[in-house]
Design a protein around this motif. Structure first.
Motif, PDB file in Angstrom:
ATOM      1  N   SER A  61      31.540  36.439 -35.546  1.00 27.85           N
ATOM      2  CA  SER A  61      32.725  35.684 -35.942  1.00 27.85           C
ATOM      3  C   SER A  61      32.993  34.609 -34.898  1.00 27.85           C
ATOM      4  O   SER A  61      33.230  34.920 -33.729  1.00 27.85           O
ATOM      5  N   VAL A  62      32.913  33.350 -35.321  1.00 28.24           N
ATOM      6  CA  VAL A  62      33.164  32.221 -34.428  1.00 28.24           C
ATOM      7  C   VAL A  62      34.302  31.405 -35.024  1.00 28.24           C
ATOM      8  O   VAL A  62      34.201  30.947 -36.167  1.00 28.24           O
ATOM      9  N   PHE A  67      29.633  34.510 -39.694  1.00 30.26           N
ATOM     10  CA  PHE A  67      28.256  34.045 -39.865  1.00 30.26           C
ATOM     11  C   PHE A  67      27.330  35.244 -39.701  1.00 30.26           C
ATOM     12  O   PHE A  67      27.605  36.152 -38.910  1.00 30.26           O
ATOM     13  N   ASN A  68      26.247  35.250 -40.464  1.00 30.49           N
ATOM     14  CA  ASN A  68      25.194  36.257 -40.298  1.00 30.49           C
ATOM     15  C   ASN A  68      23.958  35.537 -39.772  1.00 30.49           C
ATOM     16  O   ASN A  68      23.337  34.746 -40.496  1.00 30.49           O
ATOM     17  N   VAL A  69      23.619  35.786 -38.523  1.00 29.88           N
ATOM     18  CA  VAL A  69      22.565  35.020 -37.867  1.00 29.88           C
ATOM     19  C   VAL A  69      21.374  35.923 -37.556  1.00 29.88           C
ATOM     20  O   VAL A  69      21.546  37.098 -37.226  1.00 29.88           O
ATOM     21  N   PRO A  70      20.139  35.398 -37.641  1.00 26.00           N
ATOM     22  CA  PRO A  70      18.964  36.187 -37.258  1.00 26.00           C
ATOM     23  C   PRO A  70      19.011  36.522 -35.766  1.00 26.00           C
ATOM     24  O   PRO A  70      19.207  35.641 -34.929  1.00 26.00           O
ATOM     25  N   THR A  71      18.840  37.783 -35.455  1.00 24.94           N
ATOM     26  CA  THR A  71      18.939  38.216 -34.061  1.00 24.94           C
ATOM     27  C   THR A  71      17.929  37.501 -33.168  1.00 24.94           C
ATOM     28  O   THR A  71      18.253  37.068 -32.063  1.00 24.94           O
ATOM     29  N   SER A  72      16.693  37.365 -33.649  1.00 25.01           N
ATOM     30  CA  SER A  72      15.646  36.759 -32.822  1.00 25.01           C
ATOM     31  C   SER A  72      15.818  35.255 -32.664  1.00 25.01           C
ATOM     32  O   SER A  72      15.133  34.642 -31.839  1.00 25.01           O
ATOM     33  N   ALA A  73      16.727  34.637 -33.446  1.00 29.32           N
ATOM     34  CA  ALA A  73      16.963  33.199 -33.309  1.00 29.32           C
ATOM     35  C   ALA A  73      17.971  32.884 -32.222  1.00 29.32           C
ATOM     36  O   ALA A  73      18.089  31.728 -31.801  1.00 29.32           O
ATOM     37  N   ILE A  74      18.700  33.894 -31.747  1.00 31.50           N
ATOM     38  CA  ILE A  74      19.723  33.670 -30.728  1.00 31.50           C
ATOM     39  C   ILE A  74      19.041  33.392 -29.383  1.00 31.50           C
ATOM     40  O   ILE A  74      18.200  34.162 -28.929  1.00 31.50           O
ATOM     41  N   ARG A 199      28.746  19.356 -38.339  1.00 34.57           N
ATOM     42  CA  ARG A 199      29.484  19.619 -39.569  1.00 34.57           C
ATOM     43  C   ARG A 199      30.455  20.757 -39.313  1.00 34.57           C
ATOM     44  O   ARG A 199      30.197  21.621 -38.464  1.00 34.57           O
ATOM     45  N   ARG A 200      31.561  20.725 -40.028  1.00 25.74           N
ATOM     46  CA  ARG A 200      32.604  21.745 -39.839  1.00 25.74           C
ATOM     47  C   ARG A 200      32.538  22.763 -40.965  1.00 25.74           C
ATOM     48  O   ARG A 200      32.425  22.408 -42.145  1.00 25.74           O
ATOM     49  N   VAL A 201      32.631  24.044 -40.606  1.00 29.00           N
ATOM     50  CA  VAL A 201      32.701  25.146 -41.564  1.00 29.00           C
ATOM     51  C   VAL A 201      33.896  26.004 -41.177  1.00 29.00           C
ATOM     52  O   VAL A 201      33.831  26.779 -40.212  1.00 29.00           O
ATOM     53  N   ASP A 202      34.994  25.814 -41.882  1.00 29.06           N
ATOM     54  CA  ASP A 202      36.230  26.556 -41.607  1.00 29.06           C
ATOM     55  C   ASP A 202      36.631  26.392 -40.139  1.00 29.06           C
ATOM     56  O   ASP A 202      36.884  25.285 -39.695  1.00 29.06           O
ATOM     57  N   GLY A 203      36.657  27.490 -39.375  1.00 33.64           N
ATOM     58  CA  GLY A 203      37.130  27.417 -37.994  1.00 33.64           C
ATOM     59  C   GLY A 203      36.058  27.116 -36.977  1.00 33.64           C
ATOM     60  O   GLY A 203      36.310  27.206 -35.767  1.00 33.64           O
ATOM     61  N   THR A 229      22.736  26.303 -42.955  1.00 31.40           N
ATOM     62  CA  THR A 229      24.169  26.555 -43.107  1.00 31.40           C
ATOM     63  C   THR A 229      24.421  27.568 -44.206  1.00 31.40           C
ATOM     64  O   THR A 229      25.206  28.518 -44.031  1.00 31.40           O
ATOM     65  N   ALA A 230      23.753  27.400 -45.354  1.00 34.41           N
ATOM     66  CA  ALA A 230      23.946  28.324 -46.477  1.00 34.41           C
ATOM     67  C   ALA A 230      23.456  29.723 -46.134  1.00 34.41           C
ATOM     68  O   ALA A 230      24.099  30.723 -46.484  1.00 34.41           O
ATOM     69  N   GLN A 231      22.320  29.825 -45.450  1.00 31.83           N
ATOM     70  CA  GLN A 231      21.770  31.146 -45.110  1.00 31.83           C
ATOM     71  C   GLN A 231      22.679  31.891 -44.147  1.00 31.83           C
ATOM     72  O   GLN A 231      22.906  33.096 -44.304  1.00 31.83           O
ATOM     73  N   MET A 232      23.215  31.202 -43.154  1.00 25.42           N
ATOM     74  CA  MET A 232      24.052  31.882 -42.165  1.00 25.42           C
ATOM     75  C   MET A 232      25.432  32.229 -42.720  1.00 25.42           C
ATOM     76  O   MET A 232      26.079  33.163 -42.262  1.00 25.42           O
TER      77      MET A 232
END
Length: 237
Positions: A61-62, A67-74, A199-203, A229-232
């Motif tokens: 949560s940001v 957001f749901n992010v791939p762990t290995s991409a962090i 680009r802005r996505v909500d907060g 953006t759509a995937q996350m």
């Protein structure tokens, strides 16, 4: 019953022939070993143990935005946890948009003299705290510092240079309308130029960074940013 009969038969033979005593022992050992092997075979687990690992994706949560992010991409270990965060930094291979493998150790013996090409797009998700939105900055701030001349580049993309002495000196603004695309890019010099677009996505604000050389395929880059953006935002679990 078969094992009992065999033992009785061997016992009788032992009384008549002393050498049969050793045969009796060997037979008992063979029977016991066979029984143990049979039990072990029947009870041996069919599953294969695998090393424990973390989840493929993490819910973060940001700016109160999920957001749901791939762990290995962090990119930073300290950010590899679920829950509220102020910022998350990621990277994805381009054009596949797969999360990259863990970086290999580089030593003085293995590093190459020439710089390696950048093959990934970098994404930072950060809470904006009601700062000026990226589209408002594009419409109201950037035009104050741009040269009047606009130069068509390729396939609907237009370049406008920032004036010398401005806060964005040595940078250029690239804009297209179909699809909507804009990027602020440093110019090539001692290091290759890099572009960023927001680009802005909500907060939260998403900041994408990629090499300026990719502008030759800017439509693919625009699609990649939309997909990420759509995937996350859309993936769950």
């Amino acid at each position: 019953m078969t094992l009992l009969s065999t033992a009785q038969h061997l016992a009788r033979d032992t009384r008549s022939d002393p050498r049969s005593h050793m045969m009796l022992i060997m037979a008992a050992v063979s029977i016991a070993a066979g029984a143990v092997a049979l039990v072990a075979y029947l009870l041996w687990p069919t599953w294969v143990a695998r090393p424990a690992g973390g989840p493929d994706r993490l819910p973060v949560s940001v700016g109160a935005t999920l957001f749901n992010v791939p762990t290995s991409a962090i990119r930073r270990k300290i950010q590899r946890h679920s829950g509220p965060q102020e910022r998350v930094d990621l990277n994805f291979l381009f054009p596949s948009l797969d999360a990259p493998e863990a970086p290999k150790h580089v030593s003085a013996d293995t590093i190459e003299d020439k710089a390696q090409p950048i093959d990934r797009i970098f994404v930072s998700i950060s809470a904006h705290h009601d700062a000026l939105a990226p589209d408002m900055r594009l419409r109201t701030i950037y035009p104050r510092y741009l040269d009047q001349a606009a130069t068509p580049i390729n396939d609907g993309l237009t370049l406008r240079a920032f004036r010398d002495g401005s806060p964005y000196a040595n940078e250029d603004l690239f804009v297209a309308t179909t699809p909507t695309f804009h990027a602020r890019c440093t110019r090539d010099g001692l290091t290759p130029g890099m572009c960023l677009t927001e680009r802005r996505v909500d907060g939260a604000d998403l900041t994408f960074r990629f090499p300026r050389s990719w502008l030759s395929q800017w439509r693919d880059v625009a699609v990649a940013m939309d997909r990420l953006t759509a995937q996350m935002r859309g993936a769950r679990g």
